[in-house]
Design a protein around this motif. Structure first.
Motif, short mmCIF file in Angstrom:
data_model
loop_
_atom_site.label_atom_id
_atom_site.label_comp_id
_atom_site.label_asym_id
_atom_site.label_seq_id
_atom_site.Cartn_x
_atom_site.Cartn_y
_atom_site.Cartn_z
N GLU A 70 -23.34 -16.44 -35.70
CA GLU A 70 -23.96 -15.09 -35.61
C GLU A 70 -22.92 -14.01 -35.33
N SER A 71 -21.86 -14.36 -34.61
CA SER A 71 -20.84 -13.37 -34.24
C SER A 71 -19.90 -13.03 -35.39
N LEU A 72 -19.94 -13.81 -36.46
CA LEU A 72 -19.02 -13.59 -37.58
C LEU A 72 -19.49 -12.47 -38.48
N ASP A 73 -18.55 -11.86 -39.16
CA ASP A 73 -18.86 -10.84 -40.15
C ASP A 73 -19.70 -11.48 -41.27
N GLU A 74 -20.59 -10.72 -41.85
CA GLU A 74 -21.48 -11.22 -42.91
C GLU A 74 -20.71 -11.83 -44.08
N ASN A 75 -19.53 -11.30 -44.38
CA ASN A 75 -18.74 -11.77 -45.52
C ASN A 75 -17.68 -12.80 -45.15
N ASP A 76 -17.69 -13.28 -43.91
CA ASP A 76 -16.70 -14.26 -43.46
C ASP A 76 -17.24 -15.66 -43.74
N ARG A 77 -16.99 -16.14 -44.96
CA ARG A 77 -17.54 -17.43 -45.40
C ARG A 77 -16.91 -18.57 -44.61
N GLN A 78 -17.75 -19.57 -44.29
CA GLN A 78 -17.33 -20.70 -43.47
C GLN A 78 -17.61 -22.02 -44.17
N VAL A 79 -16.95 -23.06 -43.71
CA VAL A 79 -17.22 -24.45 -44.09
C VAL A 79 -17.74 -25.13 -42.84
N VAL A 80 -18.79 -25.92 -42.98
CA VAL A 80 -19.39 -26.58 -41.82
C VAL A 80 -19.25 -28.09 -42.02
N LYS A 81 -18.65 -28.76 -41.03
CA LYS A 81 -18.32 -30.18 -41.16
C LYS A 81 -18.88 -31.00 -40.01
#
Length: 179
Positions: A70-81
């Motif tokens: 939730e704290s990340l910028d909307e456009n800060d794409r992540q990988v979840v492992k």
């Protein structure tokens, strides 16, 4: 040759060396296999030793992981492992913040990958080719194998879920002499 991952992680190479000193076992020690067994351990190892890696955070509590996303910028794409062993399928590639939140819940709350998801790694999505570089080591000498690339995604154009391995090719053309 010891494999797949679980017997390595369980220390079979170490046990064979102790019980059958005249028999050569091929595979990493239990300690070395931890790099494969735990993505969280691996990421921390890379950071500790100054080896470049994507920005990441490890989580054992789902609410903390969700709060981080939730704290990340909307456009800060992540990988979840899922940190643990998940037969090559414990990596999710969400494209939006909502999909990232859903991926965290899938791994940590829904336990889609079982105990492998007890710890979750959330890292910045990186664009570009990926290659694996492996070496044979005997404790004194390391001999580098040709770099390889594997086919991770199930569908054409790098789309779909990760497969756990659909084949590989070597040498990897993206790993040049200069690199």
């Amino acid at each position: 040759v010891v494999g797949p991952e679980m017997p390595l992680v369980d220390g079979l190479v170490d046990e064979l060396a102790a019980a059958c000193p005249g028999v050569r076992a091929f595979g990493p020690s239990k300690a070395a296999a931890e790099l494969e067994a735990s993505k969280a351990f691996s990421k921390n190892f890379l950071k500790e030793h100054g080896i470049p890696t994507a920005k990441y955070q490890n989580f054992t509590q789902v609410d903390e992981a969700l709060k981080y996303v939730e704290s990340l910028d909307e456009n800060d794409r992540q990988v979840v492992k899922a940190s643990g062993l998940a037969a090559g399928k414990g990596v999710l590639l969400p494209e939006t913040k909502q999909e990232t939140l859903d991926a965290v819940r899938e791994i940590m709350s829904n336990k889609t990958f079982g105990a492998a998801g007890d710890t979750c790694v959330i890292e910045s999505f990186m664009i570009g080719p990926e290659a694996s570089c492996l070496a044979f080591c005997d404790g004194k000498t390391a001999v580098l194998m040709p770099a390889a690339q594997d086919h991770k995604r199930a569908l054409d154009n790098d789309e779909g879920l990760n497969t756990g391995g659909m084949g590989a090719y070597a040498p990897a053309p993206c790993v040049t002499q200069q690199l």
